[in-house]
Scaffold this active site. Structure first.
Site, PDB file in Angstrom:
ATOM      1  N   TYR A 172     -30.144 -24.223   7.245  1.00  0.00           N
ATOM      2  CA  TYR A 172     -29.763 -23.450   6.068  1.00  0.00           C
ATOM      3  C   TYR A 172     -29.238 -22.065   6.478  1.00  0.00           C
ATOM      4  O   TYR A 172     -28.200 -21.608   5.998  1.00  0.00           O
ATOM      5  CB  TYR A 172     -30.947 -23.302   5.105  1.00  0.00           C
ATOM      6  N   ARG A 219     -38.222 -10.653   4.246  1.00  0.00           N
ATOM      7  CA  ARG A 219     -38.493  -9.477   3.405  1.00  0.00           C
ATOM      8  C   ARG A 219     -38.527  -9.813   1.920  1.00  0.00           C
ATOM      9  O   ARG A 219     -39.303  -9.234   1.152  1.00  0.00           O
ATOM     10  CB  ARG A 219     -37.408  -8.428   3.659  1.00  0.00           C
ATOM     11  N   ARG A 229     -37.938 -19.612  -6.548  1.00  0.00           N
ATOM     12  CA  ARG A 229     -37.384 -20.270  -5.368  1.00  0.00           C
ATOM     13  C   ARG A 229     -38.062 -19.703  -4.127  1.00  0.00           C
ATOM     14  O   ARG A 229     -38.702 -18.653  -4.177  1.00  0.00           O
ATOM     15  CB  ARG A 229     -35.873 -20.044  -5.283  1.00  0.00           C
ATOM     16  N   PHE A 289     -19.252  -2.235  13.669  1.00  0.00           N
ATOM     17  CA  PHE A 289     -19.317  -3.222  12.593  1.00  0.00           C
ATOM     18  C   PHE A 289     -20.392  -4.274  12.877  1.00  0.00           C
ATOM     19  O   PHE A 289     -21.126  -4.691  11.971  1.00  0.00           O
ATOM     20  CB  PHE A 289     -17.944  -3.888  12.444  1.00  0.00           C
TER      21      PHE A 289
END
Length: 407
Positions: A172, A219, A229, A289
């Site tokens: 996932y 978290r 969920r 970035f």
């Protein structure tokens, strides 16, 4: 309380001062980008969806900036559909699986988002994103479309499949974040700002995404359970609670913290790959970035470790701390020092009676050793204790002269 935070963390105050001196406000930055029309509207959406991420994207090299802005907005649109609990399952799966085709359809918009979807406007005006996507070089389009297709397929799968095992948890996270790492790495390489090998060694890129995603999932447990969920794998939380609700309940707090620490430990395992990936990035704006989200993640996962508040609320690092991380994520040596400092903090929180103690200690020891052997000047020094002693001394001195003035 805020004043005390600044006093106890003076480097954050200094970092904040210099950051705001050197950085323009977001609206001013958009003007400086000299964009107009649909692309300006795309940067407006970028600001609306994530101001912190927008700031980093807008500082990217021009060869990448628009492409990554559009990549982010396309995946944000996909994510908005996935998160919308008001869209019927079959329709949602169709939208997700066909989204990579949608981004080639001029004029496509979506106006059926639920009333609570904060990014619904992006989909209402998604035609501006499509217009600009179609103006990108073909090689950029191909990368973005491929990642969108694979991510949409994975998201569709998990609309009817729960995260039960560690295998499904990793899968996932790969679909929703690891593939982002894949796409970004391939864009870096296609732009020629980074070596072609960056776009080929995708295992490291996957770990970059997984570290961020697992940190967020760890978290957000309280918020997710209250929303009905849970993305924590049952293989972990099922050892400590019968239901997700019991997992975060105060009556089950001791076991809940054990589950939390196991989740944190699983995320921490990606740190060596993160360090290796960042070490291969050469272009300065690309490095920042990539590095800023990772330093934010190490700060967050260390804050979460053995922290009961995570089960009650959504904990966040201090604003001053976030600014410091942004300002100091300029090069690999600076990032290594930041990671080393957070590993020191984690080491102090990792007690021998914690079931994860040995595994976490192993991760800390290996990573600190790797950093110390590759960092210029060796292992960083920690002056926290000395500073606190100095602060207490000056407070005591001030109190003495206030109570016993000599003049």
């Amino acid at each position: 309380m805020a004043f005390l935070d600044w006093v106890l963390h003076p480097t954050e105050l200094w970092a904040a001062f210099w950051y705001f001196m050197r950085h323009a406000p977001p609206d001013e930055k958009t003007v400086k980008l000299q964009v107009s029309g649909d692309m300006k509207r795309c940067y407006d959406f970028l600001e609306m969806t994530s101001r912190s991420f927008a700031a980093v994207i807008q500082e990217l090299n021009p060869k990448l900036r628009d492409g990554i802005c559009l990549f982010y907005l396309i995946l944000r649109g996909l994510d908005t559909i996935e998160d919308d609990m008001t869209i019927p399952g079959a329709k949602k799966r169709h939208l997700l699986e066909k989204f990579h085709e949608t981004i080639y359809q001029t004029g496509w918009t979506f106006k059926e988002s639920g009333p609570d979807e904060k990014d619904a406007l992006l989909l209402v005006e998604f035609d501006v994103v499509v217009n600009e996507f179609l103006r990108l070089p073909t090689e950029y389009q191909e990368v973005i479309a491929d990642i969108t297709r694979r991510m949409g397929t994975g998201m569709a799968k998990y609309t009817r499949t729960r995260v039960e095992s560690m295998e499904s948890y990793n899968e996932y996270c790969h679909y929703v974040a690891g593939l982002v790492g894949h796409g970004l790495s391939r864009l870096f390489a296609v732009s020629t700002l980074e070596d072609a090998s960056v776009g080929e060694n995708l295992e490291l890129a996957n770990s970059m995404g997984l570290f961020l995603q697992k940190t967020n999932i760890t978290r957000d447990i309280n918020e997710d359970v209250l929303d009905g969920r849970c993305f924590w794998p049952k293989e972990i939380w099922g050892k400590y609670a019968a239901t997700e609700e019991e997992l975060i309940s105060k009556a089950n707090r001791e076991k809940g913290i054990k589950a939390l620490n196991e989740m944190c430990t699983n995320a921490l395992q990606h740190i060596p790959d993160v360090m290796e990936y960042l070490s291969q990035i050469k272009e300065p704006s690309v490095f920042r970035f990539c590095a800023i989200p990772q330093t934010m993640a190490i700060a967050t996962i260390v804050l979460c470790y053995d922290n009961a508040r995570v089960l009650d609320d959504n904990v966040k690092i201090r604003k001053g701390e976030a600014i410091k991380l942004i300002s100091q994520s300029d090069n690999i040596d600076s990032v290594k020092r930041l990671f080393y400092g957070y590993l020191n903090t984690l080491e102090k929180k990792n007690h021998p009676d914690n079931p994860m103690y040995a595994e976490v200690s192993k991760i800390i020891d290996k990573t600190k050793k790797d950093i110390a052997t590759t960092l210029k000047g060796g292992a960083p020094n920690d002056f926290t204790v000395e500073y606190l002693v100095l602060v207490l001394f000056f407070f005591a001195l001030a109190a003495f002269f206030y109570l016993y003035p000599v003049f």
